[in-house]
Design an enzyme around this catalytic site. Structure first.
Site, mmCIF file in Angstrom:
data_model
loop_
_atom_site.group_PDB
_atom_site.id
_atom_site.type_symbol
_atom_site.label_atom_id
_atom_site.label_comp_id
_atom_site.label_asym_id
_atom_site.label_seq_id
_atom_site.Cartn_x
_atom_site.Cartn_y
_atom_site.Cartn_z
ATOM 1 N N ARG A 1 0.577 -1.216 -0.026
ATOM 2 C CA ARG A 1 0.023 0.071 0.106
ATOM 3 C C ARG A 1 1.062 1.320 -0.069
ATOM 4 O O ARG A 1 1.793 1.491 0.833
ATOM 5 C CB ARG A 1 -0.908 -0.012 1.206
ATOM 6 C CG ARG A 1 -1.765 1.349 1.365
ATOM 7 C CD ARG A 1 -2.820 1.322 2.476
ATOM 8 N NE ARG A 1 -3.406 2.533 2.397
ATOM 9 C CZ ARG A 1 -3.611 3.451 3.426
ATOM 10 N NH1 ARG A 1 -2.833 3.036 4.716
ATOM 11 N NH2 ARG A 1 -3.976 4.502 3.297
ATOM 12 N N HIS B 1 -2.807 11.056 0.811
ATOM 13 C CA HIS B 1 -2.309 10.996 2.015
ATOM 14 C C HIS B 1 -1.561 12.221 2.544
ATOM 15 O O HIS B 1 -0.512 12.190 2.787
ATOM 16 C CB HIS B 1 -1.267 9.827 2.173
ATOM 17 C CG HIS B 1 -1.040 9.310 3.300
ATOM 18 N ND1 HIS B 1 -1.265 7.741 3.871
ATOM 19 C CD2 HIS B 1 -0.608 9.602 4.477
ATOM 20 C CE1 HIS B 1 -1.070 7.308 4.749
ATOM 21 N NE2 HIS B 1 -0.548 8.590 5.414
ATOM 22 N N GLU C 1 -7.338 8.798 6.096
ATOM 23 C CA GLU C 1 -7.305 9.551 7.358
ATOM 24 C C GLU C 1 -7.892 10.865 7.259
ATOM 25 O O GLU C 1 -7.333 11.658 7.653
ATOM 26 C CB GLU C 1 -6.182 9.264 8.239
ATOM 27 C CG GLU C 1 -5.675 7.926 8.663
ATOM 28 C CD GLU C 1 -4.631 7.885 9.637
ATOM 29 O OE1 GLU C 1 -4.204 8.658 10.158
ATOM 30 O OE2 GLU C 1 -4.194 6.653 9.874
ATOM 31 N N ASN D 1 -7.317 1.925 9.918
ATOM 32 C CA ASN D 1 -6.063 1.902 10.574
ATOM 33 C C ASN D 1 -6.090 2.251 11.914
ATOM 34 O O ASN D 1 -6.858 3.065 12.527
ATOM 35 C CB ASN D 1 -5.525 3.403 9.953
ATOM 36 C CG ASN D 1 -5.341 3.555 8.490
ATOM 37 O OD1 ASN D 1 -5.406 2.582 7.766
ATOM 38 N ND2 ASN D 1 -4.859 4.673 8.081
ATOM 39 N N TYR E 1 -4.395 1.608 16.043
ATOM 40 C CA TYR E 1 -3.015 1.736 16.776
ATOM 41 C C TYR E 1 -3.449 1.545 18.115
ATOM 42 O O TYR E 1 -2.497 1.027 18.887
ATOM 43 C CB TYR E 1 -2.298 3.074 16.347
ATOM 44 C CG TYR E 1 -1.617 3.340 15.069
ATOM 45 C CD1 TYR E 1 -0.494 2.831 14.941
ATOM 46 C CD2 TYR E 1 -2.754 3.727 13.906
ATOM 47 C CE1 TYR E 1 0.063 2.852 13.396
ATOM 48 C CE2 TYR E 1 -2.068 3.831 12.605
ATOM 49 C CZ TYR E 1 -0.711 3.527 12.322
ATOM 50 O OH TYR E 1 -0.197 3.281 11.348
ATOM 51 N N GLU F 1 -3.427 -0.085 8.061
ATOM 52 C CA GLU F 1 -2.432 0.177 8.813
ATOM 53 C C GLU F 1 -2.479 -0.204 10.190
ATOM 54 O O GLU F 1 -3.449 -0.411 10.848
ATOM 55 C CB GLU F 1 -2.254 1.686 9.030
ATOM 56 C CG GLU F 1 -1.823 2.474 7.911
ATOM 57 C CD GLU F 1 -1.936 3.976 8.174
ATOM 58 O OE1 GLU F 1 -1.409 4.427 9.186
ATOM 59 O OE2 GLU F 1 -1.830 4.847 7.102
HETATM 60 O O1 IFM Z 1 2.635 7.843 9.913
HETATM 61 C C1 IFM Z 1 1.102 7.561 10.214
HETATM 62 C C2 IFM Z 1 0.263 7.457 8.734
HETATM 63 O O2 IFM Z 1 0.807 8.384 7.871
HETATM 64 C C3 IFM Z 1 -1.014 7.890 9.146
HETATM 65 N N1 IFM Z 1 -1.544 6.828 10.206
HETATM 66 C C4 IFM Z 1 -0.782 6.722 11.246
HETATM 67 C C5 IFM Z 1 0.664 6.599 11.160
HETATM 68 C C6 IFM Z 1 1.414 6.498 12.431
HETATM 69 O O3 IFM Z 1 1.372 7.860 13.336
#
Ligand code: IFM
Length: 449
Positions: A76, A120, A165, A291, A293, A351
């Site tokens: 990606r 992006h 995002e 995405n 985290y 992500e």
């Molecule tokens: O690096 C970023 C990415 O560009 C977008 N999502 C989160 C990642 C980590 O912060």
């Protein structure tokens, strides 16, 4: 629980243009808002920029060799709008098109599926000078750009994401100023959010027109929001944050319009929505990219602690270098919620990954056991979601390479591959070998002792 992934499940890794490409002003590329922002003193924690980053524009061929060694099914990446249309619209840049042509052809030759993101965060500065995402005209320019890209690459790239995002790009870029273009206004953030979504919705049919058998989606940063206590106040605070982070984007995409329990002034959004906008935004999608985290735990901060119920939920101690709590169950919660509350046809984890202060050891190797543990636990939660019936089609590690982490600069390493920025030398980390084994076995291997 079986630890094998279903047949056809794709293992990938992700990057984005500004974070890895470098060559910020070479071969006819135009300036982006991130070039301008990073060149402004005081904006980036360590004073670095993405001018060179991983120098991927000159080292793309080596990077694809690394992807092949890793055994990736899919890669990606994002396309730099100002590399293709230096002024945002009008004249195209043949050198920019040739760069992505070569990249895509070589990926396909190596059997790696390209997953391309149109946007992006690197808006052409020329468009920002005319108001950027606060203007509807930027959504129109985006459609022109989408058409150029789809015409040039749509014969070979079948998986597309319109935006990455939009929450971050609109609310951090135009709301709190931490990201480019560094504006600080709720009104502008909301205008940017609506115009991002409009750009998304209008570009979906353009991609479909030019890409035979295309799979079109969008990548959203989503996160479970938990109330810190069962008090009504905390529950409402959590719901409002969920409204802005998750539902401001998910709901209009699912044809439900904008949510009403949000902390921002909804009437601003209403004043921007024109007849037909919501219908366009809800263009049917093939997938949502997730995405993921971390989660958020929320307290109603408007009342003193003693007037609120005692906390029952606290952040865990384990955090990544970003100070983000490691909460793998959140990935399952999120995917399961999407399955229960929405009916998008499929999902990818587009992500997932973690930053740690990796170092090259005396033997020249980079050992990153915490990253391996992070990835393993999130892959386990992906399997759990699959078993619960979530149509999850693939998983992408963020990121293939250490890269430019926005306002944090070059000091947050998310890569499976260590990049020595002064020389651009690539050194695969232990997580690279571990992920390679995962891909080869199509199952989660044990962590090395
Ligand atoms: O690096 C970023 C990415 O560009 C977008 N999502 C989160 C990642 C980590 O912060």
């Amino acid at each position: 629980m079986t630890l094998r992934f279903p047949k056809g499940f794709l293992f990938g890794a992700a990057t984005s243009a500004y974070q890895i490409e470098g060559a910020w002003n070479e071969d006819g590329k135009g300036e982006s808002i991130w070039d301008r922002f990073a060149h402004t003193p005081g904006t980036i924690e360590d004073g670095t920029t993405g001018d060179v980053a991983c120098d991927h524009v000159h080292r793309w061929s080596e990077d694809i060799d690394w992807m092949a060694r890793l055994g990736l099914d899919a890669y990606r990446f994002s396309i730099s709008w100002p590399r293709l249309l230096p002024a945002g619209s009008g004249q195209t840049n043949p050198a920019g098109i040739a760069f992505y042509d070569r990249l895509v052809d070589t990926l396909l030759e190596k059997g790696i599926l390209p997953f391309a993101t149109l946007y992006h965060w690197d808006l052409p500065q020329a468009l920002e000078d005319r108001g950027g995402w606060t203007e509807r005209s930027t959504a129109e320019a985006f459609c022109e750009y989408a058409r150029v890209v789809a015409r040039e690459l749509g014969d070979r790239v079948k998986h597309w994401m319109t935006l990455n995002e939009p929450f971050v790009s609109a609310f951090l870029g135009y709301g709190d100023g931490r990201h480019a273009p560094g504006r600080r206004s709720e009104r502008e953030a909301l205008a940017a959010a609506h115009h991002h979504l409009l750009a998304h919705g209008r570009s979906v049919p353009i991609l479909r027109e030019h890409v035979h058998d295309g799979h079109v989606g969008i990548a959203l940063n989503l996160c479970p929001v938990h109330a810190a206590s069962p008090s009504d106040r905390d529950q409402r605070a959590a719901s409002r944050l969920d409204g802005v982070l998750n539902r401001t984007f998910l709901d209009p995409l699912a044809d439900r319009g904008y949510p009403s329990d949000v902390p921002y002034d909804r009437s601003v959004l209403d004043s921007l929505v024109r007849e037909g906008d919501l219908r366009e935004i809800a263009a049917p999608l093939d997938f949502i990219g997730v995405n993921y985290y971390t989660r958020r735990v929320v307290r109603d901060e408007t009342v003193p602690e003693r007037e609120n119920a005692p906390r029952t939920v606290r952040l865990r101690r384990e955090k990544t270098q970003m100070q983000w709590e490691v909460y793998p169950e959140g990935l399952y919660e999120l995917l399961d919620r999407l399955r229960r509350e929405y009916d998008f046809p499929s999902y990818y984890v587009t992500e997932n990954g973690a930053a740690y202060p990796d170092q090259i050891g005396p033997d020249g190797r980079v050992r990153d056991p915490k990253r391996i543990s992070y990835l393993r636990r999130h892959l386990e939660q992906s399997l759990r979601a699959l078993e619960a019936g979530v149509p999850l089609r693939g998983y992408f590690v963020w990121s293939l390479l250490d890269n430019f982490e926005w306002s944090h600069g070059l000091g947050r390493r998310f890569g499976l591959i260590y990049v020595d920025f002064p020389t651009a030398k690539r050194i695969p980390k232990a997580s690279f070998d571990w992920y390679g084994a995962t891909i080869a076995q199509h199952a989660i291997p044990q962590e090395p002792a």
